[in-house]
Design a protein around this motif. Structure first.
Motif, PDB file in Angstrom:
ATOM      1  N   LEU A   1       0.728  -1.091   0.091  1.00 28.78           N
ATOM      2  CA  LEU A   1      -0.006   0.127   0.033  1.00 28.78           C
ATOM      3  C   LEU A   1       0.809   1.458   0.048  1.00 28.78           C
TER       4      LEU A   1
ATOM      5  N   TRP B   1       1.962   2.603  -3.280  1.00 27.62           N
ATOM      6  CA  TRP B   1       1.045   3.464  -4.120  1.00 27.62           C
ATOM      7  C   TRP B   1       1.137   5.082  -3.960  1.00 27.62           C
TER       8      TRP B   1
ATOM      9  N   TYR C   1      -7.230  12.481  -4.752  1.00 28.80           N
ATOM     10  CA  TYR C   1      -7.966  11.321  -4.074  1.00 28.80           C
ATOM     11  C   TYR C   1      -9.452  11.651  -3.894  1.00 28.80           C
TER      12      TYR C   1
ATOM     13  N   ARG D   1     -12.979   7.564  13.307  1.00 28.32           N
ATOM     14  CA  ARG D   1     -12.117   6.442  12.787  1.00 28.32           C
ATOM     15  C   ARG D   1     -12.239   5.115  13.463  1.00 28.32           C
TER      16      ARG D   1
ATOM     17  N   HIS E   1     -15.135  -1.522   0.381  1.00 26.80           N
ATOM     18  CA  HIS E   1     -14.121  -0.709  -0.202  1.00 26.80           C
ATOM     19  C   HIS E   1     -13.453   0.485   0.576  1.00 26.80           C
ATOM     20  N   VAL E   2     -12.902  -0.215   1.619  1.00 31.07           N
ATOM     21  CA  VAL E   2     -12.218   0.458   2.721  1.00 31.07           C
ATOM     22  C   VAL E   2     -10.902  -0.043   2.961  1.00 31.07           C
TER      23      VAL E   2
ATOM     24  N   TYR F   1      -8.215  -1.031   1.258  1.00 29.47           N
ATOM     25  CA  TYR F   1      -7.202  -0.745   0.682  1.00 29.47           C
ATOM     26  C   TYR F   1      -6.721   0.706   1.081  1.00 29.47           C
ATOM     27  N   ASP F   2      -7.379   1.224   2.027  1.00 33.87           N
ATOM     28  CA  ASP F   2      -7.032   2.824   2.577  1.00 33.87           C
ATOM     29  C   ASP F   2      -6.311   2.233   3.991  1.00 33.87           C
ATOM     30  N   VAL F   3      -6.426   1.327   4.427  1.00 33.11           N
ATOM     31  CA  VAL F   3      -5.934   0.720   5.846  1.00 33.11           C
ATOM     32  C   VAL F   3      -4.559   0.044   5.736  1.00 33.11           C
ATOM     33  N   GLN F   4      -3.526   0.784   6.119  1.00 28.49           N
ATOM     34  CA  GLN F   4      -2.070   0.185   5.983  1.00 28.49           C
ATOM     35  C   GLN F   4      -1.968  -0.729   7.369  1.00 28.49           C
TER      36      GLN F   4
ATOM     37  N   HIS G   1      -5.749  -3.427  -6.323  1.00 26.14           N
ATOM     38  CA  HIS G   1      -5.890  -1.969  -5.758  1.00 26.14           C
ATOM     39  C   HIS G   1      -6.943  -1.224  -6.585  1.00 26.14           C
TER      40      HIS G   1
ATOM     41  N   TRP H   1      -6.963   1.738  -7.810  1.00 26.48           N
ATOM     42  CA  TRP H   1      -6.295   2.470  -8.540  1.00 26.48           C
ATOM     43  C   TRP H   1      -5.452   1.882  -9.805  1.00 26.48           C
TER      44      TRP H   1
END
Length: 265
Positions: A17, A20, A35, A112, A130-131, A133-136, A161, A163
């Motif tokens: 991640l 990206w 974004y 959050r 759809h969350v 891929y935003d969570v490292q 991903h 994107w």
């Protein structure tokens, strides 16, 4: 004893991640936030959420009147469809989207995950779409989803991903190679590593967000690419072979494969 939330699969997820991230020189030159999404593409469902594999996996484990917890509910594009029959509790950090979700009948907690998990409590089914891929730091996020679910956790995300469809465009306009991962298969490995459960998976597709005109789609892709409006003709040319046009003249990008993952407690 090693922490399963920081095992090799979770570390690989984080590293992929991080890869990206848009390079700083490109980001500094961006005339707009790459974004951000046009409101219509993230507020309006393109199919009935109750009929998708994700919706069906939720309905299998809920009785009318029971609670569904939607973590990262956004504008309620998906879970808003459940409010006629179920109590829907949402977690959403973005105020504008949270406002729309509340208008759709969702009881929204603004903030959050997993920080809000103790205040939100538990529900028979926990949904998150759809969350991921935003969570490292994915391990604690998944653990909190699991602990909040009394019966089932249901996830939905793109197979790769979200994107990934911009990769050819970043090569063309920035000579920048984009990563190949992470993927939904790696997420399955993380779930097993962190929680000790094997998630079931079902692949499917759903039409992507529609734009009323090609110029709107081009403008959004230009924004994602951190470019200026003088690049629009070249962007339109790059998209010419992939844009899908419906019978009403609206356009969209090709569908990206989706995956629904779920496991029971």
């Amino acid at each position: 004893m090693s922490d399963p939330s920081d095992g090799p699969a979770a570390r690989s997820w984080r590293a992929q991640l991080e890869a990206w991230a848009i390079p700083e020189p490109i980001l500094r030159a961006a005339p707009a936030n790459p974004y951000a999404f046009p409101p219509g593409t993230i507020t309006t469902p393109t199919v009935d959420p109750l009929t998708t594999p994700t919706g069906l996996r939720v309905l299998e484990r809920l009785a009318p009147g029971e609670s569904l917890l939607d973590v990262g509910c956004g504008a309620g594009r998906i879970s808003g469809a459940f409010t006629d029959t179920f109590r829907v509790v949402g977690v959403e950090p973005r105020d504008g989207l949270a406002d729309t979700a509340a208008e759709r009948g969702i009881d929204v907690h603004r903030g959050r995950w997993p920080e809000l998990a103790p205040a939100v409590g538990t529900a028979p089914v926990v949904l998150s779409t759809h969350v991921l891929y935003d969570v490292q730091d994915v391990g604690p996020f998944l653990r909190a989803l699991h602990d909040a679910a009394e019966r089932r956790v249901v996830l939905e995300l793109t197979a790769t991903h979200p994107w990934s469809d911009t990769s050819p465009l970043f090569r063309r306009f920035h000579d920048l190679h984009r990563p190949d991962g992470p993927t939904v298969e790696l997420l399955g490995e993380v779930i097993e590593e962190v929680l000790g459960v094997t998630a079931l998976m079902e692949g499917h597709t759903r039409p992507s967000g529609r734009y009323d005109a090609l110029a709107e789609l081009v403008a959004h892709q230009r924004q994602r690419l951190c470019l200026t409006a003088d690049h629009d003709p070249a962007i339109a040319d790059a998209l010419a072979e992939v844009v899908v046009t419906d019978d009403h003249g609206r356009v969209r990008m090709p569908d990206q494969p989706l995956t629904t993952l779920w496991w029971d407690r």
